[in-house]
Design an enzyme around this catalytic site. Structure first.
Site, short mmCIF file in Angstrom:
data_model
loop_
_atom_site.label_atom_id
_atom_site.label_comp_id
_atom_site.label_asym_id
_atom_site.label_seq_id
_atom_site.Cartn_x
_atom_site.Cartn_y
_atom_site.Cartn_z
N ASP A 39 -18.16 54.45 5.47
CA ASP A 39 -17.06 53.79 6.17
C ASP A 39 -16.60 54.72 7.31
O ASP A 39 -17.03 55.87 7.39
CB ASP A 39 -15.94 53.59 5.13
CG ASP A 39 -14.77 52.79 5.66
OD1 ASP A 39 -14.92 52.09 6.66
OD2 ASP A 39 -13.69 52.89 5.04
N GLU A 51 -17.39 55.02 13.04
CA GLU A 51 -17.47 54.62 14.46
C GLU A 51 -17.61 55.81 15.40
O GLU A 51 -18.25 55.62 16.45
CB GLU A 51 -16.23 53.79 14.82
CG GLU A 51 -16.14 52.48 14.08
CD GLU A 51 -15.81 52.61 12.60
OE1 GLU A 51 -15.09 53.56 12.24
OE2 GLU A 51 -16.28 51.79 11.81
N ASP A 78 -12.18 45.29 8.47
CA ASP A 78 -10.87 44.95 7.90
C ASP A 78 -10.34 43.63 8.42
O ASP A 78 -9.45 43.58 9.28
CB ASP A 78 -9.88 46.08 8.22
CG ASP A 78 -10.32 47.39 7.59
OD1 ASP A 78 -11.21 47.36 6.72
OD2 ASP A 78 -9.79 48.44 7.98
#
Ligand code: NOJ
Length: 928
Positions: free
Chosen positions: A519, A522, A595
């Protein structure tokens, strides 16, 4: 720092960045200098011409020089434009590659970044060695063209003045397929020495300043798709499947589609804003020609405009565009890198996806368990919670395969560790679940807590493995653990070191049934510009973060997947879910859409988001079922399960502030309905697995837009409410509250059979159907055969030896066909031929099972004793009473039976009971 202070700080930060989408935290095009500049250029502004066109090393090469070369040119900040080099290569199967870079022989300030590790080596072997260059003079005044053979029926062409590159159908009058710079918007900012102080050498946004030691270095150009009605692709955006124009008449003030991997909390739907991942690949589709595709391999921030009809009307006299062909124009802008672009000729949508995945690799074949149902939440509190959730699934007779642990399972967000109070016996915990054939997933993020007593940090800092800031120090940013550094995964040595961390010895408490979730890759940096890393941070090889930002998460995903392969001695297929992605991510695992929120609109937008990912190679994707933020009402949750059961990746997940929402918490009736939705997925696992193998072999995605299966049917082109699972199933979501009816468009000229009732509906028509809460509409296409397993167990693993059901939906010629792929569901032996691949064909009253696996001797074998226990015949009349099975000439009964076991309602359908033929054998069943 004491725990309470930590918590306060954490909460402050968290509240600041997590609870609503803060538009102002992110740049728009006007605040992004390269985007603003490129967007304001006028068509025809490019003054480059192609000279010295020749064939060299099997490629067409040329120089691009400014027509007014060596004159001061405002387009390059007053600098003379040095010649650029263009290289055009042809590859098998209709792929053309175009590279444009600074001329290395003229000593540019540094080598611009080209993304390594994305193009698969097999692709490079497909290069066609061009021998001959032909030239022609176009009568339409467009001057001299040089062209080369590309593939049967297609040529790659370069127009000299003004420079333009295109693919056309062969011949002087051949129609254009795809082109670059037809609108003259090409621009290439060359690297510069800092001579004077001005704003070019830094970039400011909010409180952040990024240095730009080489000055502006962006590239932009237009790309046109001919005979196209729509364009699709370029994830990740929460928006429609067919990309809406972002510029042109009637488009008020839209941002371009942004491709910049960002951690966007509470993203909004219907927006061109860039989310967690990037694939700069666009596919066009139109009724008259079919599809073509364009891919730009570049990892810097990108912005893409879809230009609406009439956007360049005032310039039409200076541009030489064919008037007899419909066109979609687009503008591509990137902050850095080089032009490394791929043109795909199609002509079918599946051809384009195959061509694209021949460059970036086909999706990995997941383990069977990974395509079953996953139960996740931030967080399952402790071992007791895990066992209780696990037991409840059994109590309610609901299958699931994987239980997930989010960041709170660790010791203070130090990945590869466990909170010893909450998870004192992780191995026993995993083994207990594994005994039921179940797996666990733990989260491992890329930010490493800067704590000298943490073994990962200690080693990483000693070895110099972190990304550096602009001054050369380890970059220090803020994420879940507080002060953190980020591993420089671009370096192969660091990836290999990271991969070793997944060995059972290094990851204490892990067992073979544990898999991984990546997770925040980015990368997410809570106190960084736009919640990410500064663009002037430095990576391996002195590469600026701005040059490779969009590939950071890809490398992290790659290193983690490699780690799981290493851990299993190369025998166990990895499962790694990643939030960030880039072209090629499909080779390393699954992605999810981040999300989302518990809102109907987010349920709705999950479909175009997943379809877009599939079109761009990333077949294994899903959205958080239930919505991550907020509390879905029961109806929304139920509808989400019903739709999610058809996502390629099917996982329920929720934010820690939400109410618990395991499937049994909403009363008996809703538990039953959710259970049915999950059962549908388990029943269809053989079909899904066959599709995952198809994706692995060809790149064609599991979930497909309707137009991929019905490319000539215009009504499907911008339908993104319904989708196909493979070529046989059409699913229509329900996206509104208290829906009593839903309109479903069923394409084609054949019927469709309701999956639950067996009722036939006419194709080529929109049907207004009554709906109830117990399912969403799903139809089997006439002419197909779907393999199922109808017995319900605790997990997919426990279904391994269960018999199959074949559902035959006959078309108007009373024929149908389908496939079944089976292997051990786990290892890489399938790559050596250890699998069963059957084709089932029904025609002239006979069902035949034949081998589809290649006849060449396999290096490894897979056998199965599984049999077929039911064959359901939809659309057969008059109703036969018996069938005979060959070999053996045994008679079996045909009776009326339920279409779906456990349903207890719906029509009875013709069923051949217990033919008991083995799935691995050749056989024929004749209806008498
Ligand atoms: C952000 C992820 O998108 C979400 O799924 C996860 O639960 C949180 N990080 C905590 O790890």
């Amino acid at each position: 720092m004491g725990k309470p202070l930590c918590t306060v700080l954490f909460l402050l930060l968290f509240v600041n960045c997590c609870f609503s989408w803060k538009k102002d935290e992110f740049r728009n095009c006007n605040q992004t200098p390269f985007c603003k500049r490129a967007r304001s250029r006028k068509p025809g502004a490019c003054s480059l011409i192609a000279t010295d066109v020749s064939v060299s090393d099997g490629d067409l090469v040329a120089k691009l020089i400014s027509k007014e070369n060596n004159q001061e040119n405002s387009e390059n900040q007053g600098k003379p434009i040095k010649p650029l080099v263009i290289r055009i290569s042809a590859y098998q199967d209709g792929v053309m590659r175009v590279k444009i870079d600074e001329d290395q022989s003229l000593g540019p300030r540094k080598k611009r970044f080209e993304v390594p590790d994305v193009i698969v080596p097999e692709f490079l072997e497909k290069k066609l060695w061009l021998q001959r260059l032909k030239e022609e003079k176009n009568e339409d005044g467009s001057g001299i063209l040089s062209f080369v053979y590309l593939s049967d029926g297609f040529e790659g062409v370069i127009r000299h003045d003004p420079f333009e590159v295109f693919v056309r159908e062969s011949g002087k009058k051949g129609k254009k397929v795809l082109s670059l710079n037809s609108n003259g918007l090409f621009d290439f900012e060359q690297l510069r020495d800092k001579k004077e102080e001005n704003e070019d050498w830094e970039e400011r946004f909010r409180s952040h300043t990024d240095t730009r030691p080489y000055g502006p270095q962006s590239i932009s150009f237009d790309v046109s798709f001919y005979d196209a009605d729509f364009v699709y692709g370029i994830p990740e955006h929460a928006t429609s499947l067919a990309l809406k124009p972002t510029k042109g008449p009637g488009v008020e003030d839209s941002e371009p589609y942004r491709l910049f991997n960002l951690d966007v909390f509470e993203y909004i739907h219907d927006s061109p804003f860039g989310l967690y991942g990037t694939v700069p690949f666009m596919i066009s589709h139109g009724k008259s020609r079919g599809s073509s595709g364009f891919f730009w391999l570049n990892a810097a921030e990108m912005q893409i405009d879809v230009l609406g009809p009439g956007w360049n009307d005032e310039f039409s006299s200076v541009l030489m565009l064919p008037s007899d062909q419909k066109r979609v124009d687009t503008l591509w802008m990137s902050e850095a890198g080089v032009v490394d672009a791929f043109f795909f000729v199609g002509p079918g949508p599946k051809d384009v996806v195959k061509q694209y995945t021949s460059v970036t690799g086909a999706p990995a074949l997941p383990q069977l368990f990974a395509i079953a149902y996953h139960q996740c939440r931030w967080n399952y509190r402790d071992e007791e919670d895990v066992f209780s959730v696990d037991a409840k699934f059994d109590e309610h007779d609901i299958p699931y395969d994987v239980l997930w642990l989010d960041i709170e399972h660790t010791d203070g967000k130090r990945y590869f560790t466990w909170d010893k109070m909450l998870f004192p016996n992780p191995q026993e915990m995993q083994m207990k679940l594994a005994a039921k054939g179940r797996h666990m997933v733990t989260i491992v993020d890329p930010h490493i807590k800067r704590d000298d007593s943490y073994f990962i940090h200690k080693e990483a800092s000693q070895k110099g493995y972190y990304v550096k800031d602009a001054t050369g120090k380890d970059f220090d940013g803020w994420c879940w653990p507080g002060s953190s550094s980020y591993l420089d995964m671009v370096n192969p040595e660091i990836r290999s070191w990271w991969a070793d961390k997944f060995s059972y010895d290094n990851y204490v408490g892990s067992t073979p049934s544990l898999y991984i979730w990546n997770d925040m890759n980015e990368p997410s940096v809570f106190n960084g510009p736009e919640v990410s890393m500064p663009r002037d941070a430095l990576h391996y090889g002195n590469v600026e973060h701005r040059e490779l930002h969009n590939a950071y998460g890809y490398y992290f995903h790659m290193a983690t997947a490699d780690g799981l392969v290493k851990r299993g001695d190369g025998k166990d297929r990895p499962f790694v879910l990643s939030r960030a992605f880039f072209p090629g991510s499909q080779r390393y695992g699954a992605v999810w859409t981040g999300d989302n929120s518990a809102e109907w609109d987010h349920l709705r937008v999950s479909v175009p988001m997943i379809l877009t990912l599939g079109l761009t190679g990333i077949s294994f994707s899903g959205a958080d079922v239930g919505g991550f933020f907020g509390n879905p009402d029961t109806e929304l949750l139920v509808r989400w399960y019903q739709l999610g059961a058809y996502y390629p990746f099917f996982r329920a997940h929720a934010h820690h502030d939400t109410k618990r929402r395991e499937p049994w918490l909403f009363g008996e009736r809703n538990t039953e309905v959710i259970k049915e939705a999950i059962h549908v997925r388990y029943m269809l696992l053989p079909y899904f697995y066959t599709l995952f193998r198809e994706a692995n072999a060809s790149g064609v995605p599991v979930a497909r837009p309707l137009w991929m299966e019905f490319p000539a049917d215009e009504k499907t082109f911008n339908n993104d409410e319904a989708f196909m699972v493979g070529n046989s199933l059409l699913v229509q979501g329900i996206y509104t509250q208290r829906a009593k009816h839903v309109s479903v468009y069923l394409p084609g000229d054949q019927s469709w059979y309701d999956m639950k009732t067996g009722t036939a509906y006419k194709g080529g028509a929109t049907h207004k159907l009554e709906v109830s809460d117990d399912s969403i509409p799903a139809f089997q296409r006439a002419g197909t055969i779907i393999p199922r397993k109808d017995r319900f167990r605790r997990s997919s693993t426990q279904m391994e030896n269960d018999p199959y059901t074949l559902v035959i939906a006959l078309n108007s010629s009373k024929a149908a066909e389908g496939e079944l792929y089976v292997d051990d569901g786990k290892s890489f032996q399938f790559q050596k031929g250890a699998y069963i691949h059957r084709r089932f064909t029904f025609s002239n009253g006979k069902l035949t099972s034949s081998n589809l696996a290649p006849a060449t001797a396999a290096l490894s074998k897979f056998t199965s004793d599984c049999t077929v226990e039911r064959i359901i015949l939809l659309g057969l009349s008059p109703e036969p009473k018996t069938a005979s099975v060959e070999p053996g000439n045994e008679k079996v009964d045909i009776e009326l039976g339920p279409l779906v076991l456990r349903e207890g309602k719906g029509q009875s359908v013709l069923t051949i009971r217990k033919p008991n033929v083995r799935i691995s054998d050749d056989w024929t069943i004749k209806v008498l």
